[in-house]
Motif scaffolding. Structure first.
Motif, PDB file in Angstrom:
ATOM      1  N   SER A 228       0.823  -1.216   0.000  1.00  0.00           N
ATOM      2  CA  SER A 228       0.000   0.000   0.000  1.00  0.00           C
ATOM      3  C   SER A 228       0.850   1.256   0.000  1.00  0.00           C
ATOM      4  O   SER A 228       0.386   2.314  -0.424  1.00  0.00           O
ATOM      5  CB  SER A 228      -0.897   0.057   1.239  1.00  0.00           C
ATOM      6  N   PHE A 229       2.035   1.158   0.536  1.00  0.00           N
ATOM      7  CA  PHE A 229       2.794   2.392   0.721  1.00  0.00           C
ATOM      8  C   PHE A 229       4.155   2.421   0.043  1.00  0.00           C
ATOM      9  O   PHE A 229       4.928   3.340   0.266  1.00  0.00           O
ATOM     10  CB  PHE A 229       2.927   2.706   2.211  1.00  0.00           C
ATOM     11  N   SER A 230       4.458   1.398  -0.766  1.00  0.00           N
ATOM     12  CA  SER A 230       5.739   1.424  -1.451  1.00  0.00           C
ATOM     13  C   SER A 230       5.657   0.680  -2.778  1.00  0.00           C
ATOM     14  O   SER A 230       5.018  -0.363  -2.877  1.00  0.00           O
ATOM     15  CB  SER A 230       6.804   0.774  -0.565  1.00  0.00           C
ATOM     16  N   THR A 231       6.295   1.247  -3.805  1.00  0.00           N
ATOM     17  CA  THR A 231       6.393   0.515  -5.071  1.00  0.00           C
ATOM     18  C   THR A 231       7.828   0.040  -5.276  1.00  0.00           C
ATOM     19  O   THR A 231       8.174  -0.456  -6.341  1.00  0.00           O
ATOM     20  CB  THR A 231       5.984   1.406  -6.267  1.00  0.00           C
ATOM     21  N   LEU A 232       8.636   0.165  -4.235  1.00  0.00           N
ATOM     22  CA  LEU A 232      10.032  -0.250  -4.347  1.00  0.00           C
ATOM     23  C   LEU A 232      10.189  -1.735  -4.697  1.00  0.00           C
ATOM     24  O   LEU A 232      11.025  -2.089  -5.521  1.00  0.00           O
ATOM     25  CB  LEU A 232      10.791   0.096  -3.065  1.00  0.00           C
ATOM     26  N   PRO A 233       9.361  -2.636  -4.099  1.00  0.00           N
ATOM     27  CA  PRO A 233       9.486  -4.043  -4.483  1.00  0.00           C
ATOM     28  C   PRO A 233       9.286  -4.254  -5.988  1.00  0.00           C
ATOM     29  O   PRO A 233       9.913  -5.123  -6.584  1.00  0.00           O
ATOM     30  CB  PRO A 233       8.376  -4.735  -3.693  1.00  0.00           C
ATOM     31  N   THR A 238      13.624  -4.043 -11.767  1.00  0.00           N
ATOM     32  CA  THR A 238      14.314  -3.403 -12.878  1.00  0.00           C
ATOM     33  C   THR A 238      15.818  -3.447 -12.617  1.00  0.00           C
ATOM     34  O   THR A 238      16.614  -3.790 -13.486  1.00  0.00           O
ATOM     35  CB  THR A 238      13.878  -1.923 -12.993  1.00  0.00           C
ATOM     36  N   TYR A 239      16.188  -3.106 -11.376  1.00  0.00           N
ATOM     37  CA  TYR A 239      17.613  -3.048 -11.044  1.00  0.00           C
ATOM     38  C   TYR A 239      18.208  -4.452 -10.972  1.00  0.00           C
ATOM     39  O   TYR A 239      19.292  -4.709 -11.479  1.00  0.00           O
ATOM     40  CB  TYR A 239      17.827  -2.296  -9.724  1.00  0.00           C
ATOM     41  N   GLY A 241      17.100  -7.101 -12.469  1.00  0.00           N
ATOM     42  CA  GLY A 241      17.116  -7.614 -13.847  1.00  0.00           C
ATOM     43  C   GLY A 241      18.301  -7.055 -14.611  1.00  0.00           C
ATOM     44  O   GLY A 241      19.019  -7.793 -15.291  1.00  0.00           O
ATOM     45  N   SER A 242      18.550  -5.745 -14.473  1.00  0.00           N
ATOM     46  CA  SER A 242      19.670  -5.120 -15.184  1.00  0.00           C
ATOM     47  C   SER A 242      20.985  -5.719 -14.713  1.00  0.00           C
ATOM     48  O   SER A 242      21.877  -6.014 -15.514  1.00  0.00           O
ATOM     49  CB  SER A 242      19.704  -3.614 -14.927  1.00  0.00           C
ATOM     50  N   PHE A 243      21.079  -5.919 -13.420  1.00  0.00           N
ATOM     51  CA  PHE A 243      22.315  -6.463 -12.856  1.00  0.00           C
ATOM     52  C   PHE A 243      22.581  -7.876 -13.380  1.00  0.00           C
ATOM     53  O   PHE A 243      23.685  -8.195 -13.834  1.00  0.00           O
ATOM     54  CB  PHE A 243      22.188  -6.466 -11.326  1.00  0.00           C
ATOM     55  N   ILE A 244      21.532  -8.703 -13.371  1.00  0.00           N
ATOM     56  CA  ILE A 244      21.698 -10.083 -13.833  1.00  0.00           C
ATOM     57  C   ILE A 244      21.996 -10.104 -15.333  1.00  0.00           C
ATOM     58  O   ILE A 244      22.846 -10.869 -15.801  1.00  0.00           O
ATOM     59  CB  ILE A 244      20.434 -10.920 -13.495  1.00  0.00           C
ATOM     60  N   ALA A 245      21.338  -9.222 -16.096  1.00  0.00           N
ATOM     61  CA  ALA A 245      21.579  -9.164 -17.540  1.00  0.00           C
ATOM     62  C   ALA A 245      23.037  -8.791 -17.812  1.00  0.00           C
ATOM     63  O   ALA A 245      23.682  -9.342 -18.707  1.00  0.00           O
ATOM     64  CB  ALA A 245      20.645  -8.159 -18.184  1.00  0.00           C
ATOM     65  N   MET A 246      23.558  -7.875 -16.984  1.00  0.00           N
ATOM     66  CA  MET A 246      24.944  -7.453 -17.162  1.00  0.00           C
ATOM     67  C   MET A 246      25.903  -8.619 -16.883  1.00  0.00           C
ATOM     68  O   MET A 246      26.826  -8.879 -17.662  1.00  0.00           O
ATOM     69  CB  MET A 246      25.236  -6.309 -16.188  1.00  0.00           C
ATOM     70  N   LEU A 247      25.625  -9.348 -15.802  1.00  0.00           N
ATOM     71  CA  LEU A 247      26.450 -10.511 -15.473  1.00  0.00           C
ATOM     72  C   LEU A 247      26.377 -11.537 -16.600  1.00  0.00           C
ATOM     73  O   LEU A 247      27.394 -12.098 -17.019  1.00  0.00           O
ATOM     74  CB  LEU A 247      25.942 -11.170 -14.181  1.00  0.00           C
ATOM     75  N   ALA A 248      25.144 -11.763 -17.106  1.00  0.00           N
ATOM     76  CA  ALA A 248      24.946 -12.760 -18.152  1.00  0.00           C
ATOM     77  C   ALA A 248      25.720 -12.354 -19.413  1.00  0.00           C
ATOM     78  O   ALA A 248      26.331 -13.184 -20.087  1.00  0.00           O
ATOM     79  CB  ALA A 248      23.452 -12.899 -18.460  1.00  0.00           C
ATOM     80  N   PHE A 249      25.716 -11.035 -19.690  1.00  0.00           N
ATOM     81  CA  PHE A 249      26.433 -10.541 -20.874  1.00  0.00           C
ATOM     82  C   PHE A 249      27.933 -10.810 -20.736  1.00  0.00           C
ATOM     83  O   PHE A 249      28.581 -11.321 -21.645  1.00  0.00           O
ATOM     84  CB  PHE A 249      26.164  -9.043 -21.037  1.00  0.00           C
ATOM     85  N   CYS A 250      28.478 -10.501 -19.551  1.00  0.00           N
ATOM     86  CA  CYS A 250      29.914 -10.715 -19.319  1.00  0.00           C
ATOM     87  C   CYS A 250      30.258 -12.187 -19.460  1.00  0.00           C
ATOM     88  O   CYS A 250      31.243 -12.571 -20.111  1.00  0.00           O
ATOM     89  CB  CYS A 250      30.317 -10.221 -17.929  1.00  0.00           C
TER      90      CYS A 250
END
Ligand code: UDP
Ligand code: MG
Length: 337
Positions: A228-233, A238-239, A241-250
């Protein structure tokens, strides 16, 4: 003393779910305290949240003998947050105090809350000085919850503060403007703001019966609070996913280069499978988090009422306003919705 209006009305809002055993003790302790507060009238708005025991019958009995007690009977069990909303909507008071029926919120504190209100506070919070009456597990999980909530959400909820508080009429009116169906009251109370004073108190053990909040229900309440009070989860995926995509790319680059230098290397079943399963799991968790929010959007979009009132039991009095020390004429069951 401050020059307050002689006709100030205080509303006590009590949600009740299977509290038949606690009722007698509740009224016996609360009514004399309310009577002792100078220059106020009071009403006790009891919301029967679909109790399966004799709560309703006992409440109607009390309302019959005491005109200051009103009973709102909901059509089924809607949960404490909805019952509280119903009571707050129905209260007429210049100040409204939600209180539990099990006497865990000490009514002796009410005169202090009123005093702070008269000194100018719009919200007077009763804060638990300690959690000594709770089990170790509840203490640890509660502390962890407040930490997680306040870390994830921009809106900070004060620690160890329950629904027991005093709210001025302007705060109640602000609260009534919030239309959401998923009602995490602690959060909504904090969201509306206003000038706030804190009063510490010792929370007692339940006077009768047992807590209606099992571990699972508390977990769901915690999820409610965070979503109800946060959209951080949601955003965190996004973050992540980006981190894992970067690792996968390397890792991909490394494999390509290695294959070009050393040739095709067929073995690798174990690593491929474990990565596959790992990322499958990560995606499902992400989907689950998204699902939590979508489910709530779906619920909100249906626009159903937060609660339904079956009947209202209160005295019919000449002026119509349901509070004060008026003469009992008859007990009527009002129907609406
Ligand atoms: N309650 C309610 N509906 C529910 C569960 C609880 O109206 O579905 C009421 C209950 O009767 C009591 C208050 O909410 O007056 C607090 O409940 P409880 O004491 O079980 O919670 P705890 O003190 O353990 O947090
Ligand atoms: Mg309780």
């Amino acid at each position: 003393m401050a020059d307050y209006d002689e006709t100030q009305l205080l509303s006590l809002v009590v949600p009740l779910y299977n509290e038949g055993d606690a009722l007698h003790a509740f009224f016996a302790r609360v009514v004399p305290i309310l009577e002792s507060i100078p220059a106020t009238r009071f009403e006790i708005v009891c919301v029967n949240d679909g109790s399966a025991d004799d709560t309703l019958a006992k409440l109607v009995g009390v309302a019959r003998s005491d005109g200051r007690v009103r009973v709102i009977d909901l059509t089924r069990n809607f949960g404490k947050e909805a019952a509280l909303t119903a009571g707050i909507d129905e209260a007429f008071g210049d100040a409204v105090i939600p209180i539990d029926a099990d006497l865990q919120d000490p009514p002796e504190l009410i005169p202090t809350l009123v005093e702070k209100w008269r000194e100018g506070a719009e919200v007077v919070l009763a804060q638990r000085a300690s959690r000594a009456s709770d089990s170790l597990l509840k203490r640890v999980t509660a502390a962890a919850y407040y930490r997680v909530h306040n870390c994830l959400s921009d809106l900070k909820i004060p620690e160890n503060v329950g629904d027991f508080r005093l709210m001025d009429r302007i705060v109640v009116n602000a609260l009534k403007q919030l239309p959401e169906r998923h009602r995490f009251m602690k959060g909504l109370f904090a969201w509306v703001g206003f000038s706030t004073v804190i009063v510490p108190y010792e929370r007692e053990s339940r006077c009768a019966g047992e807590s209606k909040f099992s571990g699972w229900r508390l977990w769901n309440l915690a999820l409610e609070g965070i979503t109800s009070f946060s959209t951080l989860p949601l955003r965190s995926w996004t973050y992540l996913g980006s981190f894992i995509a970067m690792l996968a790319f390397c890792y991909g680059m490394y494999i390509v280069v290695r294959t070009m230098i050393l040739g095709v290397d067929v073995p690798g079943y174990a690593s491929v499978l474990s990565l596959l399963l790992f990322f499958g799991g990560v995606q499902l968790i992400g989907l689950g988090v998204v699902g939590e929010y979508i489910g709530r959007i779906y619920d909100e979009s249906k626009g159903r009422p937060i609660y339904l009132v079956k009947r209202r039991y209160q005295e019919r009095r000449p002026q119509g306003r349901a509070a004060g020390n008026g003469r009992i004429i008859s007990l009527v069951a009002g129907k609406r919705n």
